[in-house]
Design an enzyme around this catalytic site. Structure first.
Site, PDB file in Angstrom:
ATOM      1  CD1 TRP A   1      -0.001  -1.482   3.107  1.00 13.47           C
ATOM      2  CD2 TRP A   1       0.622   0.647   3.297  1.00 13.47           C
ATOM      3  NE1 TRP A   1       0.812  -1.389   4.217  1.00 13.47           N
ATOM      4  CE2 TRP A   1       1.206  -0.086   4.354  1.00 13.47           C
ATOM      5  CE3 TRP A   1       0.885   2.026   3.211  1.00 13.47           C
ATOM      6  CZ2 TRP A   1       2.030   0.502   5.311  1.00 13.47           C
ATOM      7  CZ3 TRP A   1       1.712   2.606   4.165  1.00 13.47           C
ATOM      8  CH2 TRP A   1       2.272   1.849   5.202  1.00 13.47           C
TER       9      TRP A   1
ATOM     10  CE  LYS B   1      -3.066  -9.291  -2.654  1.00 14.79           C
ATOM     11  NZ  LYS B   1      -3.504  -8.015  -2.077  1.00 14.79           N
ATOM     12  N   PRO B   2      -3.251  -5.779  -5.915  1.00  8.85           N
ATOM     13  CG  PRO B   2      -4.822  -4.065  -6.174  1.00  8.85           C
ATOM     14  CD  PRO B   2      -4.495  -5.465  -6.630  1.00  8.85           C
ATOM     15  CB  ALA B   3      -2.007  -3.264  -0.497  1.00  7.07           C
TER      16      ALA B   3
ATOM     17  N   GLY C   1       6.715  -6.344  -0.258  1.00 10.48           N
ATOM     18  CA  GLY C   1       5.971  -6.301   0.999  1.00 10.48           C
ATOM     19  C   GLY C   1       6.866  -6.711   2.153  1.00 10.48           C
TER      20      GLY C   1
ATOM     21  CD  GLU D   1      12.856  -5.461  -5.026  1.00 10.22           C
ATOM     22  OE1 GLU D   1      13.389  -4.782  -4.134  1.00 10.22           O
ATOM     23  OE2 GLU D   1      13.459  -5.803  -6.050  1.00 10.22           O
TER      24      GLU D   1
ATOM     25  CB  CYS E   1      10.935  -0.588   1.789  1.00 13.33           C
ATOM     26  SG  CYS E   1      11.146   0.057   0.137  1.00 13.33           S
TER      27      CYS E   1
ATOM     28  CD  GLU F   1      10.359  -2.352   7.217  1.00 13.53           C
ATOM     29  OE1 GLU F   1       9.589  -3.333   7.302  1.00 13.53           O
ATOM     30  OE2 GLU F   1      10.476  -1.688   6.190  1.00 13.53           O
TER      31      GLU F   1
END
Ligand code: NAP
Length: 484
Positions: free
Chosen positions: A148, A172-174, A225, A247, A281, A385
């Site tokens: 996202w 497939k997007p978030a 993700g 990634e 990220c 993170e």
């Protein structure tokens, strides 16, 4: 506004009747309903991509490149409209959203350029009666799963090189940010994508990955993700030996040496740390400053950080938008509380923000940009993170110590340091364990460069000619040649 799934060239709302509501993270207002398709919808998208593959892979690269360039042109034409949709569903400020649309379009044009120059090799043969040729061919049907935080750019980074190479794709997007992806898909159709070359489905994430990995027609999955989900996908990929690009998360160190330009370093840190409210990220999670300039550097940073205005992404002058979710807020608060328990001093921020709303009822999802002193390896923020507008700092005395601290994480995506010493710049770049090194530069992302990590940050590269390697197989052709 289109909200359907793109399958086989048509926007459809498959018949499950279930839907996913998309909300604005700044005020929790619902924006749209998108389909929540079941296994049938995903299978139809795989069918469509599979049927389209022979025609698309046989299409001359120059024609594929033309479509990608047209697509990018349409995104640039509509950048303002797309940015406003992105800010609504993702939260980032409008200027950043528009920047992301341009960045996303640049992945399509960069991939188009490399499609036209995808080279094979004629290799000198050791035998008089044999010739050796190595050609590159598209791997086949590919699937993409995107996060996202950069809902257009992360999709374009996969789509561009996959389609340029002659692969077809389903994505497939978030669930938080499907609208930016759907808007891109609409423009792809206008740009002239043949039916089925690109398909977009919105559905349960686990169902998507299980269906895709179980179908032997899908030969490649590219995922951006979190590291835990990356691990799950790697297990699923083992059954059909599907090629993977992962990634994943990062934990970037940012080092300021004693000879650095402190103002440039402070600006670099702010640009890389506070973009997208710290939800990137590659944003720094650990700040290391030489002891001799620690107080001065921290003071300059504090003064600059205190000026960053917090508020909804579409409000005037805002630099820090909302966090994406309540879970994200909980994590930020947990990291700050844990750091304080370990003795960290809060130099600015350290609490939720209550931005001015001009009559709008805002969600309680804004956090004040925060600078902490006294970072320790045992703190949660030194290991996980934070994904929010918080940075903790510690001092060091020697270059070797700084390198040791920078390399103290199992992640290895981005890293940054500031120095004016040319030899040190080279020594440290070579010693740091990361896929990306920013030397006197806090803004490393660009479509022309190889983006990707090492260690728990995953593998695979996106951008430049490297991106097309991920979507092509090398075929060796050995030709017997009779003497005349
Ligand atoms: P996430 O939870 O891993 O979700 C990312 C995508 O994976 C979403 O589309 C999500 O779908 C899907 N997903 C979740 N569980 C899944 C499962 N079991 N099987 C298949 N797909 C699944 O990560 P996030 O919190 O959205 O994104 C932030 C993370 O992405 C951070 O760790 C960040 O560092 C990383 N990131 C890395 C890069 C890079 O280039 N290295 C770039 C950007 C972000 P749903 O939304 O439907 O659950």
């Amino acid at each position: 506004m289109q909200t359907g799934n793109l399958i086989g060239g048509e926007f459809v709302k498959p018949a499950s009747g279930k839907s996913i509501t998309v909300f604005n993270p700044a005020d929790d207002q619902p924006l749209a309903e998108v389909p929540d398709v079941g296994e049938d919808g995903i299978a139809r998208a795989i069918d469509a991509a599979s049927k389209a593959f022979p025609g698309w892979s046989a299409t001359p690269a120059i024609e594929r490149a033309e479509i990608l360039r047209r697509w990018a042109g349409l995104m640039l034409r509509d950048a303002e409209r797309l940015a406003s949709r992105m800010t609504a569903e993702q939260g980032k400020r409008l200027a950043e959203a528009e920047g992301e649309i341009r960045y996303a379009a640049s992945f399509l044009t960069d991939a188009a350029a490399h499609a036209e120059t995808l080279l094979g090799h004629q290799v000198p043969s050791p035998k008089r009666d044999m010739r050796i040729t190595a050609i590159r061919q598209p791997v086949g049907v590919c699937a993409a799963i995107t996060p996202w935080n950069f809902p257009s750019a992360m999709l374009a980074r996969k789509l561009g090189p996959a389609l340029a190479s002659g692969c077809t794709m389903l994505a497939k997007p978030a669930h938080q940010t499907p609208l930016s992806a759907i808007a891109m898909a609409e423009l792809g159709v206008v740009a002239g994508l043949p039916d089925g070359v690109f398909n977009l489905v919105t559905c349960d994430a686990k169902l998507f990955s299980e269906t895709v990995f179980a179908d032997s027609r899908v030969r490649k999955v590219s995922f951006t993700g979190s590291t835990p989900v990356g691990r799950l996908l790697m297990k699923l990929a083992s059954e059909n030996l599907v090629r993977l690009s992962l990634e994943l998360g990062g934990h970037a160190p940012f080092v300021i040496f004693e000879d650095a330009d402190l103002d440039a370093a402070a600006d670099g840190l702010i640009a890389s740390k506070f973009r997208n409210a710290g939800q990137t990220c590659i944003c720094p999670n650990r700040l290391y400053i030489h002891a001799s300039v620690y107080d001065e550097a921290m003071d300059r940073l504090r003064q600059k950080i205190e000026k960053l205005k917090v508020g909804p992404g579409d409000a005037e002058g805002v630099k820090i938008g909302p966090l994406i979710s309540d879970d994200a807020m909980e994590k930020v608060e947990r990291h700050v509380a844990d750091a304080k328990q370990h003795g960290a001093e809060v130099l600015c921020g350290g609490e939720r923000a209550k931005p001015q709303a001009n009559g709008r009822t805002l969600a309680d999802r804004f956090y004040t940009p925060t600078l902490l002193s006294g970072l320790k390896p045992a703190m949660a923020m030194a290991k996980e993170e934070t994904f929010g507008p918080v940075i903790g700092a510690a001092s060091f005395d020697t270059e070797a110590e700084a390198i040791g601290l920078a390399n103290s994480s199992p992640y290895g995506l981005a890293s940054y340091y500031y120095t004016r010493d040319h030899s040190r710049a080279i020594r440290v770049a070579e010693a740091i364990r990361a896929g990306i090194v920013g030397v006197n530069n806090g803004g490393v992302s660009t479509a022309q460069a190889p983006f990707g990590g090492v260690g728990l940050s995953g593998f695979g590269r996106e951008g430049g000619p490297w991106a097309l390697d991920e979507y092509t197989d090398v075929k060796y052709i050995s030709t017997g040649v009779a003497e005349g």
